[in-house]
Enzyme design. Structure first.
Site, short mmCIF file in Angstrom:
data_model
loop_
_atom_site.label_atom_id
_atom_site.label_comp_id
_atom_site.label_asym_id
_atom_site.label_seq_id
_atom_site.Cartn_x
_atom_site.Cartn_y
_atom_site.Cartn_z
N VAL A 1 0.82 -1.20 -0.08
CA VAL A 1 0.04 -0.04 0.00
C VAL A 1 0.91 1.31 0.14
O VAL A 1 0.37 2.37 0.13
CB VAL A 1 -0.94 -0.16 1.24
CG1 VAL A 1 -1.92 -1.05 0.96
CG2 VAL A 1 0.03 -0.28 2.66
N HIS B 1 -4.47 -4.38 -2.26
CA HIS B 1 -4.81 -3.87 -0.63
C HIS B 1 -5.00 -2.44 -0.81
O HIS B 1 -5.01 -1.89 0.30
CB HIS B 1 -3.81 -4.46 0.30
CG HIS B 1 -3.86 -5.99 0.29
ND1 HIS B 1 -2.93 -6.65 0.93
CD2 HIS B 1 -4.78 -6.99 -0.02
CE1 HIS B 1 -3.10 -7.84 0.81
NE2 HIS B 1 -4.42 -7.88 0.18
P1 NAD Z 1 4.60 -9.90 5.15
O1 NAD Z 1 5.38 -8.79 6.04
O2 NAD Z 1 4.01 -11.08 5.77
O3 NAD Z 1 6.22 -10.56 4.50
C1 NAD Z 1 7.41 -10.15 4.12
C2 NAD Z 1 8.13 -11.14 3.33
O4 NAD Z 1 9.13 -10.36 2.78
C3 NAD Z 1 8.68 -12.26 4.26
O5 NAD Z 1 8.29 -13.48 3.51
C4 NAD Z 1 10.20 -12.06 4.30
O6 NAD Z 1 11.04 -13.15 4.37
C5 NAD Z 1 10.39 -11.29 2.95
N1 NAD Z 1 11.51 -10.37 2.99
C6 NAD Z 1 12.17 -9.72 3.80
N2 NAD Z 1 13.00 -8.69 3.32
C7 NAD Z 1 13.10 -9.00 1.96
C8 NAD Z 1 13.89 -8.47 1.17
N3 NAD Z 1 14.79 -7.59 1.41
N4 NAD Z 1 13.56 -8.74 -0.26
C9 NAD Z 1 12.77 -9.81 -0.49
N5 NAD Z 1 12.09 -10.21 0.48
C10 NAD Z 1 11.83 -9.80 1.69
O7 NAD Z 1 4.16 -9.06 3.77
P2 NAD Z 1 3.14 -9.67 2.73
O8 NAD Z 1 3.30 -10.95 2.49
O9 NAD Z 1 3.08 -8.63 1.76
O10 NAD Z 1 2.06 -9.23 3.88
C11 NAD Z 1 0.66 -8.87 3.50
C12 NAD Z 1 0.19 -7.70 4.13
O11 NAD Z 1 1.08 -6.90 4.64
C13 NAD Z 1 -0.50 -7.12 3.36
O12 NAD Z 1 -1.71 -6.63 3.59
C14 NAD Z 1 0.17 -5.69 2.82
O13 NAD Z 1 -0.75 -4.56 2.67
C15 NAD Z 1 0.79 -5.42 4.46
N6 NAD Z 1 1.83 -4.72 4.24
C16 NAD Z 1 2.29 -3.66 3.30
C17 NAD Z 1 3.58 -2.97 3.43
C18 NAD Z 1 4.04 -2.09 2.60
O14 NAD Z 1 3.08 -1.55 1.66
N7 NAD Z 1 5.14 -1.94 2.21
C19 NAD Z 1 4.27 -3.17 4.41
C20 NAD Z 1 3.81 -3.86 5.48
C21 NAD Z 1 2.71 -4.73 5.31
#
Ligand code: NAD
Ligand code: ZN
Length: 267
Positions: A102, A130
């Site tokens: 997001v 999302h």
């Molecule tokens: P998650 O937090 O569940 O998982 C993150 C994944 O990324 C893990 O499997 C981890 O091993 C991996 N990871 C960590 N560092 C990494 C890197 N440098 N390169 C590649 N992979 C790496 O995230 P998700 O599966 O997207 O969870 C889903 C929910 O979290 C969604 O609803 C999403 O909207 C929300 N979310 C979004 C953000 C964002 O917009 N950036 C941030 C936090 C959560």
């Protein structure tokens, strides 16, 4: 690295590529993930903040938390992983980018790459399953609230009211227990069904229906390439698993094949 070469060969040969990204791709930009060691939820429990019930109970607390996340994310920049995906999407538009994020960073990368190449950013803009931290809508009548809202944190940060119906304005994101926009999901699943390769980057693959995009691709015969430093429920069905960080791995994985089109040596 052998896994990157194998993944790149698959991706180069794909007539149609679907890419699913999660919070991990933005971890390299300094946006905290939900579930990693630095995860947001270590300090905030999701059931207290990212649910419709929480917003009904305490809209001010939830608004403040989102204001804090917006401020944090607004200071972040796309990393080489976002840029590599955007460039690949613009150079060969047979790519559909689907994100659970997001944070809007794929959109920023798309616009920057399009400006560099002098083309329209459209093919590199993601389907945002999302929603987006940078959009709001009315929690009562649903109307989009495009006017900028204050993002101040602290005790003054009350959510604004909808000018049309007086409802409380909420972030236009999908909360736990809420459905994904069916039109967006349908486009993502159509792309997954048509894809012959599915690239999954930085998602723990436990949130549905997002993880279903990758599973639909696999069930429809696509080869799966996973980029994640950790194992996930998708790892066992992946043809190629690259255990690395998105910012390091995506540029070589998506680089044009040095042996020329089709992978044949051109020398
Ligand atoms: P998650 O937090 O569940 O998982 C993150 C994944 O990324 C893990 O499997 C981890 O091993 C991996 N990871 C960590 N560092 C990494 C890197 N440098 N390169 C590649 N992979 C790496 O995230 P998700 O599966 O997207 O969870 C889903 C929910 O979290 C969604 O609803 C999403 O909207 C929300 N979310 C979004 C953000 C964002 O917009 N950036 C941030 C936090 C959560
Ligand atoms: Zn309204």
């Amino acid at each position: 690295m052998e896994q990157i070469r194998r993944g790149r060969d698959l991706i180069q040969g794909a007539a149609s590529l679907v890419v699913l990204t999660g919070a991990g791709i933005s971890a390299d930009s300094g946006v905290p993930t939900f579930r990693g060691p630095e995860g947001l939820w270590r300090r905030h429990r999701p059931e207290e903040l990212a649910t419709p019930e929480a917003f009904r109970r305490d809209p001010r607390l939830v608004w403040e938390w989102y204001a804090w996340r917006r401020e944090r994310v607004a200071a972040c920049r796309p990393n080489p992983g976002h840029h590599a995906l955007a460039e690949r999407a613009l150079r060969r538009p047979s790519l559909t980018l689907v994100t659970q994020n997001v944070d809007g960073l794929h959109g920023v990368a798309a616009n920057e790459a399009a400006a560099r190449l002098g083309v329209n950013p459209g093919p590199a803009l993601p389907l945002e399953l999302h929603g987006s931290l940078f959009r709001n809508r009315c929690s009562r009548c649903g109307s989009p609230q495009s006017q900028p809202h204050p993002v101040a944190t602290g005790p003054e940060a009350a959510p604004p009211r909808c000018p049309e119906c007086g409802g409380i304005v909420r972030p236009d994101v999908v909360w736990f227990g809420e459905p994904v926009d069916p039109a967006v999901l349908e486009r993502a699943l159509d792309a997954a069904t048509a894809a012959d390769v599915c690239l999954v980057v930085g998602t723990s693959a436990v949130v549905h229906p997002a993880a279903g995009v990758a599973l639909t691709a696999v069930r429809s015969g696509a080869e799966l390439v996973e980029v994640n430093p950790a194992e996930t429920p998708l790892s066992s069905v992946a043809r190629v698993t690259v255990r690395g960080r998105a910012a390091d791995v995506l540029p070589p994985l998506l680089a044009p094949d040095p042996r020329g089109p089709g992978g044949r040596d051109t020398a």
